[in-house]
Design an enzyme around this catalytic site. Structure first.
Site, PDB file in Angstrom:
ATOM      1  N   CYS A   1      76.125 -10.290  83.721  1.00 44.13           N
ATOM      2  CA  CYS A   1      75.723  -9.627  82.756  1.00 44.13           C
ATOM      3  C   CYS A   1      74.550 -10.448  81.312  1.00 44.13           C
ATOM      4  CB  CYS A   1      75.991  -8.208  81.796  1.00 44.13           C
ATOM      5  SG  CYS A   1      75.619  -7.189  81.101  1.00 44.13           S
TER       6      CYS A   1
ATOM      7  N   CYS B   1      75.083  -8.165  77.719  1.00 42.18           N
ATOM      8  CA  CYS B   1      76.750  -8.147  77.702  1.00 42.18           C
ATOM      9  C   CYS B   1      77.170  -9.068  77.045  1.00 42.18           C
ATOM     10  CB  CYS B   1      77.553  -7.623  78.093  1.00 42.18           C
ATOM     11  SG  CYS B   1      77.021  -6.130  79.847  1.00 42.18           S
ATOM     12  N   ASP B   2      76.897 -10.342  77.536  1.00 42.20           N
ATOM     13  CA  ASP B   2      78.125 -11.778  77.286  1.00 42.20           C
ATOM     14  C   ASP B   2      76.561 -13.218  76.553  1.00 42.20           C
ATOM     15  OD1 ASP B   2      79.870 -11.041  78.255  1.00 42.20           O
ATOM     16  OD2 ASP B   2      79.753 -11.431  80.665  1.00 42.20           O
TER      17      ASP B   2
END
Ligand code: NDP
Length: 323
Positions: free
Chosen positions: A149, A152-153
């Site tokens: 992701c 997300c990261d």
């Protein structure tokens, strides 16, 4: 990136409640089904899980959802769909469905620590989840530099070099997003032509931080405590190569999220739910919509359309059984 449930309206589940329509899943298919179900006068509940919004909340700019001339973020789009579904009367529950019994009517659903509810009709709209390569080193470094992701990261890779594996729109979008943080992004694709849309390819080519490595496969993620690089191989020449980098983002497609239904509904060999042209599954009264049935298009607008269709068919089904 989390989609917060609207704080003005209390979110609660009522154990043993009965609904005319229960929707499992909170992406565009689920919320569109909820909008149509509730607006059609059905007592409707949607189980959205603790992180509602589906895959779209990981998408930055959606330029191809009609009605948004300036693009819209996935989070804003899903927030709007959720508000609309709630305004029309859907109970949006932040519970996770853990079991289904479609063998008798009313259907029974188990959720959050064994609570249950019943439903006259169900729409499954659980979407799909990111696919992994299956390399042992990928598993070893998951969360230590290997991610599925980018949204997300990505933030953790400020000033670092990373790679994205894949050649579709997800990989392209991830690569573009990561250039906000990383100093260099390698896009590693196994063929000599990208699957990503023309527009995405144009954006990739125009971004000086991105280097596309064609005909290249990821053989191993290298590291110690954390990822330190990747070993790649050229599929045409057989030449090997190691690149030092800090992050590996896997973006090679998705698999349908249907584990919950493997004994309850007919699935095809890849796990997609089998439906007829009206979106009805192998069980009368249970419908499916969105990426759980779609191996071809996987577009938010297609999922939304399928959600609409499933809700209308559920309404027709309920009219029929209540005659
Ligand atoms: P796709 O199936 O479109 O692409 C997957 C990519 O991963 C392909 O390039 C494929 O290679 C590659 N791949 C698959 N398996 C492996 C493997 N084992 N090793 C190496 N590479 C592999 O999936 P996406 O998630 O990219 O997109 C899914 C759908 O969502 C598409 O319809 C896409 O258009 C849509 N989408 C749209 C977006 C937007 O419009 N903003 C954003 C993101 C997705 P190969 O090409 O050789 O098969």
């Amino acid at each position: 990136m989390d989609l917060k449930l609207n704080a003005e309206v209390p979110v609660f589940s009522q154990p043993d409640a009965h609904y005319e329509l229960v929707i499992i899943g909170s992406g565009p298919a689920g919320f569109t089904a909820a909008i149509y179900g509730a607006r059609g006068g059905l007592k409707t509940a949607l189980f959205g899980g603790i992180a509602p919004g589906g895959q779209l909340i990981m998408t930055m700019d959606i330029e191809n959802f009609p009605g948004f001339p300036e693009a819209v973020t996935g989070t804003d789009l899903m927030q709007a769909m959720m508000k609309q579904a709630r305004r029309l009367g859907t109970a949006v529950l932040s519970d996770e469905v853990t079991g289904v019994d479609f063998s008798r009517k009313p259907f029974k659903l188990t959720y959050s620590g064994g609570k249950t509810c019943t439903a006259d009709s169900v729409i499954v709209a659980t979407g799909a989840q990111a696919r992994w390569m299956g390399l042992p080193s990928e598993t070893k470094y998951a969360g230590k530099g290997v991610s599925g992701c980018a949204t997300c990261d990505g933030f953790f890779y400020r000033g670092k070099e990373v790679c994205v594996i894949g050649g579709g729109d997800t990989a392209a979008e991830d690569a573009l997003f990561l250039t906000k943080f990383a100093t260099k992004v390698y896009l590693v694709h196994r063929r000599d032509i990208l699957r990503a849309s023309f527009r995405m390819q144009e954006k990739l080519r125009n971004n000086p931080k991105i280097e596309i490595l064609y005909d290249t496969v990821l053989e191993e993620v290298l590291g110690a405590e954390k990822v330190t690089g990747v070993r790649l191989r050229n599929g045409k020449t057989g030449a090997g190569r190691e690149i030092a980098l800090s992050g590996v983002f896997i973006a090679i497609g998705h698999t349908p999220a249907t584990a919950l239904f493997k004994d309850a509904l007919k699935l095809d060999e890849d796990g997609y739910i089998v439906t007829d042209c009206r979106g009805e599954t192998s069980v009368r009264g249970v419908f499916a919509a969105g990426d759980v049935i779609d191996r071809t298009y996987k577009q938010a607008i297609v999922a939304a359309g399928a959600g609409c269709k499933a809700a209308m068919e559920a309404g027709r089904y309920l009219e029929e059984i209540n005659k």
